[in-house]
Design a protein around this motif. Structure first.
Motif, PDB file in Angstrom:
ATOM      1  N   PRO A 226      23.348  30.945  63.890  1.00 25.65           N
ATOM      2  CA  PRO A 226      22.398  31.344  65.555  1.00 25.65           C
ATOM      3  C   PRO A 226      22.854  31.622  66.747  1.00 25.65           C
ATOM      4  O   PRO A 226      24.505  31.682  66.313  1.00 25.65           O
ATOM      5  CB  PRO A 226      22.951  29.143  65.387  1.00 25.65           C
TER       6      PRO A 226
ATOM      7  N   ARG B 110      22.243  17.290  72.593  1.00 28.11           N
ATOM      8  CA  ARG B 110      20.535  16.680  72.455  1.00 28.11           C
ATOM      9  C   ARG B 110      20.483  15.470  73.764  1.00 28.11           C
ATOM     10  O   ARG B 110      22.478  15.139  74.432  1.00 28.11           O
ATOM     11  CB  ARG B 110      21.009  16.055  71.408  1.00 28.11           C
TER      12      ARG B 110
ATOM     13  N   GLN C 253      26.239  26.383  70.450  1.00 27.43           N
ATOM     14  CA  GLN C 253      25.745  24.525  69.998  1.00 27.43           C
ATOM     15  C   GLN C 253      25.089  23.882  71.289  1.00 27.43           C
ATOM     16  O   GLN C 253      25.111  23.614  72.086  1.00 27.43           O
ATOM     17  CB  GLN C 253      26.759  24.091  69.256  1.00 27.43           C
ATOM     18  N   GLU C 254      23.670  23.018  70.833  1.00 24.10           N
ATOM     19  CA  GLU C 254      23.335  22.356  71.896  1.00 24.10           C
ATOM     20  C   GLU C 254      23.613  20.821  71.746  1.00 24.10           C
ATOM     21  O   GLU C 254      23.964  20.264  70.631  1.00 24.10           O
ATOM     22  CB  GLU C 254      21.826  22.262  71.288  1.00 24.10           C
TER      23      GLU C 254
ATOM     24  N   GLU D 142      15.091  30.611  68.822  1.00 24.77           N
ATOM     25  CA  GLU D 142      15.733  29.597  68.183  1.00 24.77           C
ATOM     26  C   GLU D 142      15.286  28.472  69.331  1.00 24.77           C
ATOM     27  O   GLU D 142      15.123  26.677  69.126  1.00 24.77           O
ATOM     28  CB  GLU D 142      17.078  30.282  68.323  1.00 24.77           C
ATOM     29  N   TYR D 143      15.525  29.238  70.405  1.00 19.30           N
ATOM     30  CA  TYR D 143      14.923  28.180  71.817  1.00 19.30           C
ATOM     31  C   TYR D 143      13.925  27.608  71.718  1.00 19.30           C
ATOM     32  O   TYR D 143      13.561  26.193  71.813  1.00 19.30           O
ATOM     33  CB  TYR D 143      15.480  28.206  73.468  1.00 19.30           C
TER      34      TYR D 143
ATOM     35  N   PRO E 177      14.676  19.926  75.420  1.00 15.91           N
ATOM     36  CA  PRO E 177      16.906  19.730  74.983  1.00 15.91           C
ATOM     37  C   PRO E 177      17.646  21.153  75.831  1.00 15.91           C
ATOM     38  O   PRO E 177      16.772  22.227  76.397  1.00 15.91           O
ATOM     39  CB  PRO E 177      16.740  20.312  73.720  1.00 15.91           C
TER      40      PRO E 177
ATOM     41  N   ARG F  58       8.935  29.666  62.754  1.00 16.62           N
ATOM     42  CA  ARG F  58      10.628  30.009  62.270  1.00 16.62           C
ATOM     43  C   ARG F  58      10.423  31.555  61.143  1.00 16.62           C
ATOM     44  O   ARG F  58      11.734  32.552  60.856  1.00 16.62           O
ATOM     45  CB  ARG F  58      10.278  29.743  61.318  1.00 16.62           C
TER      46      ARG F  58
ATOM     47  N   SER G 134      12.903  24.690  69.426  1.00 17.07           N
ATOM     48  CA  SER G 134      14.283  23.167  68.957  1.00 17.07           C
ATOM     49  C   SER G 134      13.467  22.612  70.690  1.00 17.07           C
ATOM     50  O   SER G 134      13.726  21.208  70.502  1.00 17.07           O
ATOM     51  CB  SER G 134      14.805  23.509  70.116  1.00 17.07           C
TER      52      SER G 134
END
Length: 212
Positions: free
Chosen positions: A193, A200, A197-198, A126-127, A208, A178, A130
């Motif tokens: 996830p 931005r 929660q990121e 995931e990281y 990020p 993915r 992103s």
């Protein structure tokens, strides 16, 4: 619920207690449990030259307690594979702005039969997705290879195995995708996830990060 937090130089002051736990657990696992005696320290804290402002930590936290972790580090800088294990990467040490190295991966003993492992591995995908990271490199014990294939990671060996600390190990490169993320979620029975929660940051900041 256990979630994985991204800790960087930007937000590390918000995670002082967790980072202290993280370095002590590293000593417990890699020195006391696995016997890497060259890392032993009298203060029970395991740190090295790559624990600096460039390091990115993914910490699995359960009510503020560290139950797993891993470190990502840019391969354009001197890093563990280039400095210490270059002999294992006979195909060459991959180095790129979009390739990071993963080291010091662990899950605490009492969580190794649960979902924490899959959650940490999903969080890595995931990281990286992103952050525009396309590949991860690592030097690992050979038993990681079937584990990675089971969870859908696309792995490319970078050379032949060699014995390190009485364990056959090898250098490898993992493609970020993915598809791999969805497979590890299926294997681990994960819904949604794994990362907190990121928040931005401005577009001119390439990486990020997650706020506390």
């Amino acid at each position: 619920m256990t979630l994985v937090h991204v800790v960087t130089s930007r937000n590390r002051t918000q995670y002082k207690e967790q980072m202290s736990q993280y370095f002590r657990i590293r000593h417990e696992i890699f020195v006391e449990e696995r016997g890497w005696e060259q890392l032993r320290r009298a203060d029970g804290v395991e740190r090295d030259q790559y624990d600096n402002a460039q390091a990115i930590y993914l910490l699995a936290l359960d009510n503020g307690r560290v139950v797993g972790g891993q470190r990502l580090y840019p391969t354009l800088l001197p890093h563990m594979m280039s400095d210490v294990f270059a002999n294992l990467a006979t195909r060459g040490v991959p180095r790129s702005e979009s390739i990071f190295e993963c080291t010091r991966y662990f899950v605490v003993k009492e969580r190794r039969t649960g979902r924490t492992d899959c959650r940490l591995l999903a969080a890595m995908q995931e990281y990286c997705l992103s952050a525009g990271i396309t590949d991860i490199t690592a030097v690992v014990e050979m038993w990681w290879m079937p584990r990675w294939h089971q969870i859908g990671f696309k792995v490319r060996p970078l050379g032949l195995p060699a014995v390190i600390e009485n364990e056959p190990c090898m250098a490898a490169q993992i493609a970020i995708s993915r598809e791999s993320l969805e497979q590890v979620r299926r294997v681990g029975g994960l819904r949604g996830p794994s990362l907190l929660q990121e928040k931005r940051h401005p577009a001119n900041e390439r990486m990020p990060h997650v706020a506390a």
